[in-house]
Design a protein around this motif. Structure first.
Motif, mmCIF file in Angstrom:
data_model
loop_
_atom_site.group_PDB
_atom_site.id
_atom_site.type_symbol
_atom_site.label_atom_id
_atom_site.label_comp_id
_atom_site.label_asym_id
_atom_site.label_seq_id
_atom_site.Cartn_x
_atom_site.Cartn_y
_atom_site.Cartn_z
ATOM 1 N N TYR A 43 51.267 43.470 23.911
ATOM 2 C CA TYR A 43 51.450 44.497 22.696
ATOM 3 C C TYR A 43 52.517 44.758 22.234
ATOM 4 O O TYR A 43 52.489 45.034 20.861
ATOM 5 N N SER A 59 36.656 47.089 16.417
ATOM 6 C CA SER A 59 38.057 47.514 17.648
ATOM 7 C C SER A 59 37.450 48.375 18.695
ATOM 8 O O SER A 59 37.943 48.338 19.817
ATOM 9 N N LEU A 80 34.988 47.420 21.452
ATOM 10 C CA LEU A 80 35.830 46.349 21.970
ATOM 11 C C LEU A 80 36.971 47.362 22.785
ATOM 12 O O LEU A 80 37.039 46.785 24.312
ATOM 13 N N ILE A 81 37.227 48.349 22.327
ATOM 14 C CA ILE A 81 38.226 49.068 23.574
ATOM 15 C C ILE A 81 37.215 50.169 24.159
ATOM 16 O O ILE A 81 37.302 49.838 25.637
ATOM 17 N N ILE A 112 44.739 48.427 24.529
ATOM 18 C CA ILE A 112 44.286 49.015 25.654
ATOM 19 C C ILE A 112 43.753 47.615 26.670
ATOM 20 O O ILE A 112 43.524 47.182 27.685
ATOM 21 N N CYS A 113 42.868 46.915 25.032
ATOM 22 C CA CYS A 113 42.723 45.490 26.067
ATOM 23 C C CYS A 113 43.321 44.158 25.659
ATOM 24 O O CYS A 113 43.270 43.198 26.806
ATOM 25 N N ASN A 114 45.296 44.821 25.300
ATOM 26 C CA ASN A 114 46.186 42.822 26.009
ATOM 27 C C ASN A 114 47.632 43.880 25.471
ATOM 28 O O ASN A 114 48.196 43.984 25.436
ATOM 29 N N TYR A 140 43.075 48.761 19.813
ATOM 30 C CA TYR A 140 42.314 48.029 20.905
ATOM 31 C C TYR A 140 43.621 46.679 21.605
ATOM 32 O O TYR A 140 43.082 46.915 22.167
ATOM 33 N N ARG A 188 35.808 49.054 32.255
ATOM 34 C CA ARG A 188 35.907 47.824 33.436
ATOM 35 C C ARG A 188 36.801 48.046 33.657
ATOM 36 O O ARG A 188 36.984 47.735 35.229
ATOM 37 N N ALA A 194 36.462 47.214 27.512
ATOM 38 C CA ALA A 194 37.352 47.412 28.669
ATOM 39 C C ALA A 194 37.574 49.367 28.733
ATOM 40 O O ALA A 194 37.835 48.543 30.529
ATOM 41 N N ARG A 217 39.678 56.459 32.346
ATOM 42 C CA ARG A 217 38.420 55.961 31.454
ATOM 43 C C ARG A 217 38.279 57.556 30.981
ATOM 44 O O ARG A 217 38.041 57.645 29.598
#
Length: 313
Positions: free
Chosen positions: A132, A217, A220-221, A126-128, A123, A227, A224, A234
């Protein structure tokens, strides 16, 4: 309590996987191959992620501990099960049974929360991605593995001590191929309500809490990933998540099936089949699913192979 209930047991008899003699040899060969594949795969992954300088990231740090855990609980069960296929009498000493149960509980609970830590790591990656390295520092990574180990050791000691300080009846036959808590409870003469509640409450908490971390997690992944502008990115992310979630579903499904249900509804024959998945099959699959399909791991293996070839010349 009558005289039979005061009988001091010095060993248990394990019923094993099957009582059909003609299946003993095929099963021995099959599970020997599975265990050796698990042993080599997980040992290889531990060594590879330790010695290769390009695999010193949090992801491979968690993979190394996952491999150690898989090696731990498959070894706690596998060798004794294999011996029982060829032994005339499938016995296990009293102290060995307690030790096997303690180590199995330690490793299986640790696996649940290491999988959660891996999901959280994914998570953050990929999201932050920009944060990281800050979020997943060495201190955080060690905390995410040390806390599960300590917590699992605590639960393992409580469960094992509670079971083995109880009074066993004269019957010492365990309806399983290893010393597990639920079959052992059926051999206890005294009231087992307290032990059953401990197992039920903590099993439910461990399964639900760790699975909740994984699900949140990955939700949320997924958001992300949707998007992302790159179709290739992807597809790669979906492929990685799919492999992880496949193992999570198999592991959590078998554990929910076995432990979060009333004792009266248990079928130990069904439990044996479910146990085979997470004691032998999953530890064999994890190195392949999580690591051996990974390009970085393959590259590390090729580099080590080239270095070995140079040394041999």
């Amino acid at each position: 309590m009558d005289k039979e209930n005061l009988t001091a047991l010095d060993e248990f008899i394990l019923m094993g996987i099957t009582d059909h003699p003609e299946l003993q040899a095929p099963f021995f060969g099959l599970f020997l191959i599975i265990y050796l594949a698990s042993l080599l795969g997980n040992l290889g992954m531990i060594l590879l992620t330790k010695v290769d300088s390009r695999l010193q990231t949090p992801m491979y740090f968690f993979l190394r501990h996952l491999a150690f855990i898989d090696l731990g609980y498959s070894t706690a069960v596998g060798p004794k099960m294999l011996v029982n296929f060829v032994a005339n009498r499938n016995t296990i000493p009293y102290n060995w049974c307690a030790t096997q149960l303690a180590f199995f509980i330690l490793f299986i609970i640790s696996e649940l929360f290491i999988l959660s830590a891996m999901a959280y790591d994914g998570y953050v990656a990929i999201c932050n991605p920009l944060l990281y390295t800050v979020v997943m520092s060495k201190r955080v990574c060690w905390a995410l593995v040390a806390i599960p180990y300590l917590y699992s050791a605590f639960l393992s000691l409580i469960t094992t001590i509670k079971i083995f300080i109880s009074s066993f009846c004269g019957n010492n036959v365990i309806s399983h191929f290893y010393c597990d808590s639920l079959p052992l409870l059926t051999l206890i003469c005294t009231n087992t309500r307290e032990i059953e509640l401990i197992i039920l409450i903590f099993s439910a908490f461990n399964l639900v809490s760790s699975l909740l971390i994984v699900l949140v997690s990955y939700i949320l992944i997924l958001l992300a990933i949707l998007r992302m502008n790159s179709a290739e990115g992807r597809n790669k992310a979906f492929s990685t998540c799919g492999s992880h979630l496949t193992v999570v579903v198999v592991l959590y499904g078998t554990l929910f099936f076995m432990y979060v249900q009333p004792k009266s509804s248990h079928s130990f024959d069904m439990d044996k089949m479910a146990s085979l998945f997470y004691t032998l099959v999953i530890p064999m699959l994890n190195p392949m699913i999580y690591s051996l399909r990974n390009k970085e791991v393959k590259g590390a293996m090729q580099r080590i192979w080239k270095n070995l070839c140079k040394l041999s010349i």
